[in-house]
Design an enzyme around this catalytic site. Sequence first.
Site, PDB file in Angstrom:
ATOM      1  CG  HIS A 163      -1.938  -0.945   1.369  1.00  0.00           C
ATOM      2  ND1 HIS A 163      -2.099  -1.776   2.446  1.00  0.00           N
ATOM      3  CD2 HIS A 163      -2.967  -1.220   0.513  1.00  0.00           C
ATOM      4  CE1 HIS A 163      -3.174  -2.534   2.253  1.00  0.00           C
ATOM      5  NE2 HIS A 163      -3.711  -2.224   1.093  1.00  0.00           N
ATOM      6  CB  CYS A 248      -3.004  -1.454   8.655  1.00  0.00           C
ATOM      7  SG  CYS A 248      -1.959  -2.591   9.517  1.00  0.00           S
TER       8      CYS A 248
END
Length: 258
Positions: A163, A248
């Site tokens: 990501h 996250c």
Amino acid sequence: MPSKKALIRRPSPRLAEGLVTHIEREKVDIELAQEQWEAYAETLRAHGWETIEVDAEDDCPDSVFVEDTVVMYKNVALITRPGAESRREETAGVEEAVARLGCSVNWIWEPGTLDGGDVLKVGDTVYVGRGGRTNAAGVQQLRAAFEPLGARVVAVPVSKVLHLKSAVTALPDGTILGHIPNVDRPSLFPGFLAVPEDAGAHVVLLGGGKLLMSASAPKTAELLTDLGHEVVPVDISEFEKLEGCVTCLSVRLRELYA
Ligand SMILES: NC(=O)NCCC[C@H](N)C(=O)O
């Protein structure tokens, strides 16, 4: 209106089956992961964050990585459509949680895909990583959702890591932190500071200038401390084995309108 709430989601008993894309699979110690998750949540609370647990999704191994399922901008919660099909079931519970908190809810629709881990907000600039999980339609839908609210959406390529936020995050003053081997185009970011470790690129802003960081980036912690920041380390080794990082495991809600 400033708020200090953070969504978190308890790890699934199937966590060890979570996706691994860019690194070798290593055995995950579930009990240790649970302890690390509790300690992470406690650290948020110790710094003034009210943690709100999204209903657990035991059948979704990656559900603990709650950041990927929703992107907040002001009072709007954009429910994502995760790039990995195995993660799509995760969004329903998150949608319920943010609706209950009074957020305005919007959605990424097929054919768009977008993971929250690909979205980095720095003031009103919203960087979005176009990579393995977020496609062009997802980027367009993010623009359509947030630009009318005053955001400047900047799309950047992500090819080396899972990501965008695996590659870069930002300090409270807007400086972008990144580990050069993981960043496609460092020159796209103003005020870029290269850090010596993968996990050194990941900070969660706790407020009051404090930075939540992984204990696996001691050299970066030293560098940032030397620059006058206060680092709060947490051990998240079991989540790092699944390409997770400090960002996250929570979604901070800083501008709830309630
Ligand atoms: N935002 C994040 O850094 N998410 C980590 C997701 C890890 C999970 N194993 C996945 O591959 O989707």
